[in-house]
Design a protein around this motif. Sequence first.
Motif, PDB file in Angstrom:
ATOM      1  N   THR A  55      38.957  49.428  80.492  1.00 22.05           N
ATOM      2  CA  THR A  55      38.835  49.930  79.128  1.00 22.05           C
ATOM      3  C   THR A  55      40.134  50.638  78.762  1.00 22.05           C
ATOM      4  OG1 THR A  55      37.838  52.017  79.870  1.00 22.05           O
ATOM      5  CG2 THR A  55      36.328  50.219  79.304  1.00 22.05           C
ATOM      6  N   SER A  56      40.320  50.871  77.476  1.00 22.98           N
ATOM      7  CA  SER A  56      41.553  51.491  77.000  1.00 22.98           C
ATOM      8  C   SER A  56      41.712  52.896  77.557  1.00 22.98           C
ATOM      9  CB  SER A  56      41.542  51.544  75.466  1.00 22.98           C
ATOM     10  OG  SER A  56      42.582  52.357  74.982  1.00 22.98           O
ATOM     11  N   THR A  93      39.695  38.482  81.280  1.00 21.48           N
ATOM     12  CA  THR A  93      38.813  38.129  80.162  1.00 21.48           C
ATOM     13  C   THR A  93      38.694  39.367  79.276  1.00 21.48           C
ATOM     14  OG1 THR A  93      36.805  38.762  81.381  1.00 21.48           O
ATOM     15  CG2 THR A  93      37.547  36.473  81.570  1.00 21.48           C
ATOM     16  N   MET A  94      38.334  39.158  78.013  1.00 16.26           N
ATOM     17  CA  MET A  94      38.274  40.278  77.082  1.00 16.26           C
ATOM     18  C   MET A  94      37.204  40.026  76.038  1.00 16.26           C
ATOM     19  SD  MET A  94      41.279  41.872  74.598  1.00 16.26           S
ATOM     20  CE  MET A  94      42.488  42.005  75.915  1.00 16.26           C
ATOM     21  N   GLY A  95      36.419  41.061  75.736  1.00 13.72           N
ATOM     22  CA  GLY A  95      35.387  40.926  74.715  1.00 13.72           C
ATOM     23  C   GLY A  95      34.904  42.274  74.229  1.00 13.72           C
ATOM     24  N   ASP A  96      33.978  42.223  73.249  1.00 10.97           N
ATOM     25  CA  ASP A  96      33.465  43.465  72.671  1.00 10.97           C
ATOM     26  C   ASP A  96      31.954  43.582  72.758  1.00 10.97           C
ATOM     27  OD1 ASP A  96      32.711  41.560  70.792  1.00 10.97           O
ATOM     28  OD2 ASP A  96      33.164  42.849  69.065  1.00 10.97           O
ATOM     29  N   SER A  97      31.298  42.685  73.490  1.00  8.75           N
ATOM     30  CA  SER A  97      29.841  42.758  73.610  1.00  8.75           C
ATOM     31  C   SER A  97      29.423  42.434  75.032  1.00  8.75           C
ATOM     32  CB  SER A  97      29.174  41.792  72.627  1.00  8.75           C
ATOM     33  OG  SER A  97      29.376  40.461  73.027  1.00  8.75           O
ATOM     34  N   ILE A 118      39.490  51.119  70.511  1.00  9.44           N
ATOM     35  CA  ILE A 118      38.452  50.095  70.552  1.00  9.44           C
ATOM     36  C   ILE A 118      38.886  48.904  69.705  1.00  9.44           C
ATOM     37  CG2 ILE A 118      36.595  51.752  70.965  1.00  9.44           C
ATOM     38  CD1 ILE A 118      35.813  51.413  67.996  1.00  9.44           C
ATOM     39  N   HIS A 119      38.088  47.851  69.785  1.00 11.67           N
ATOM     40  CA  HIS A 119      38.289  46.624  69.019  1.00 11.67           C
ATOM     41  C   HIS A 119      39.730  46.106  69.162  1.00 11.67           C
ATOM     42  CE1 HIS A 119      34.676  48.177  66.523  1.00 11.67           C
ATOM     43  NE2 HIS A 119      34.267  47.362  67.481  1.00 11.67           N
ATOM     44  N   VAL A 145      36.407  46.045  75.023  1.00 12.41           N
ATOM     45  CA  VAL A 145      37.047  46.796  73.944  1.00 12.41           C
ATOM     46  C   VAL A 145      36.038  47.567  73.093  1.00 12.41           C
ATOM     47  CG1 VAL A 145      38.967  45.151  73.834  1.00 12.41           C
ATOM     48  CG2 VAL A 145      37.029  44.894  72.261  1.00 12.41           C
ATOM     49  N   ARG A 146      34.768  47.525  73.493  1.00 11.62           N
ATOM     50  CA  ARG A 146      33.746  48.336  72.805  1.00 11.62           C
ATOM     51  C   ARG A 146      32.763  48.860  73.849  1.00 11.62           C
ATOM     52  NH1 ARG A 146      28.991  47.286  69.773  1.00 11.62           N
ATOM     53  NH2 ARG A 146      29.187  45.062  70.220  1.00 11.62           N
ATOM     54  N   PRO A 147      33.234  49.730  74.755  1.00 12.19           N
ATOM     55  CA  PRO A 147      32.405  50.139  75.891  1.00 12.19           C
ATOM     56  C   PRO A 147      31.277  51.101  75.536  1.00 12.19           C
ATOM     57  CG  PRO A 147      34.484  51.324  75.919  1.00 12.19           C
ATOM     58  CD  PRO A 147      34.596  50.294  74.817  1.00 12.19           C
ATOM     59  N   ALA A 148      31.207  51.545  74.278  1.00  9.60           N
ATOM     60  CA  ALA A 148      30.166  52.498  73.898  1.00  9.60           C
ATOM     61  C   ALA A 148      28.764  51.932  74.090  1.00  9.60           C
ATOM     62  CB  ALA A 148      30.351  52.926  72.442  1.00  9.60           C
ATOM     63  N   ASP A 149      28.649  50.603  74.118  1.00  9.59           N
ATOM     64  CA  ASP A 149      27.338  49.988  74.349  1.00  9.59           C
ATOM     65  C   ASP A 149      26.875  50.155  75.796  1.00  9.59           C
ATOM     66  OD1 ASP A 149      27.049  49.208  71.779  1.00  9.59           O
ATOM     67  OD2 ASP A 149      27.293  47.062  72.122  1.00  9.59           O
TER      68      ASP A 149
END
Length: 284
Positions: free
Chosen positions: A261-262, A220-224, A267-268, A246-250
Motif C-alpha cells: 500500500t502507499s 498486480t494492482m487494483g482497488d477492490s 489512494i486510487h 490502492v484502496r485498502p480501507a475496505d
Amino acid sequence: MTVSTAPSPAVVAEPAFGLLLDVDGPIASPVSRTVAITSIGRDLAAMANRGIPVIFNTGRSDDFIARQVVPPLREAGLHAGAPVFTISEKGAVWAEVTPEGLGEIHLDEELRLPAALADDVRALVAERFSGHMFFDETKRAMISLEQRTDVANEDYLAVQPEFDAAAPALLEKHQVRDVRIDPTIISTDIEHDRLGKDLGAARALELLQARGISPQAWYTMGDSRTDYAMASWLHERGHQVSHVDVRPADGIPETAHPVLTSDTGAIHDDAGAEFLSRWARSLC
C-alpha cells in the motif's frame, strides 16, 4: 500528436517484472473516469518501451481503453511492438495496445450474455434509474450499468441496491444461468460467472507466452477485493507476485503473497502513480 516512429523495442524474454493492472482506480480516476495524472502514461510507456509487459486487466470495455488509456500512452511516446495488452470485460475480450490504438479485438463468444437480456436491462435503467446511472453500450460480453458523472457517489450508492435487487427477475425471465451480479463503487456488472481477474491473469500469460516473454516477477494492482484474484492465481502457479491495493480501507485480506500500500496514504490513481514511478525509476 504524431504517432511515434521510434523503432520497435527488442523483445526481452525474461523482463525483471510484468505489470497486471486494474484500470478504474489505479490508472483512471474513479471520479473523472480519465487518466488524469500525467506521470501515469509517461511511466507506463517508459517501462513498456524497455520491454516490461504492461497488461490492463479490467472490467472496462476495449472502447474505454482505446479512448481513455491509449492516448496518454501515445502522447508519452509508446513504441510500436512494446508488450502492452488490454484484457477487458474481466477476461472476455482482449487485444494488443499499439500507438495507433487497439489491434484485432478478440471475444470469447461463450461468455457473451444474450442480447435480449441486455435489451431488458437497458429498458429497466431507462424507466427507473436513468437519473443515477447509464447503460454502457460499449460492452461486448457483459452488461454494465455505471454511475453518471454528474451524480454524487453517495447518491448513486443509495440507489444501486434497488437496481441490484431488480436485476435477478430479468435473469429468471431469460432463463440465464451461470451469471452473477457484481456491484462496485461506481457500477454494477452482470456477467458470466467464469469472468474474473483470475481469467484475465490466465489470458495475460497466454499472450506473453505467444511472444516468448516470461517475467521474472509480477506486480498486480487494483482497488477492490476482487482484484486480489489475479495475484492469487499467479501465486498458486508458482509465480513471484506482489499485489498493490490502492484502496485498502475496505480491509486487506490474508494472502500467501505480499500486499503493498502507499507509504504516503495516497489512494486510487494517486497511489497508482506513486508505484508506477517507483517501478520506472528502478529500471534506470
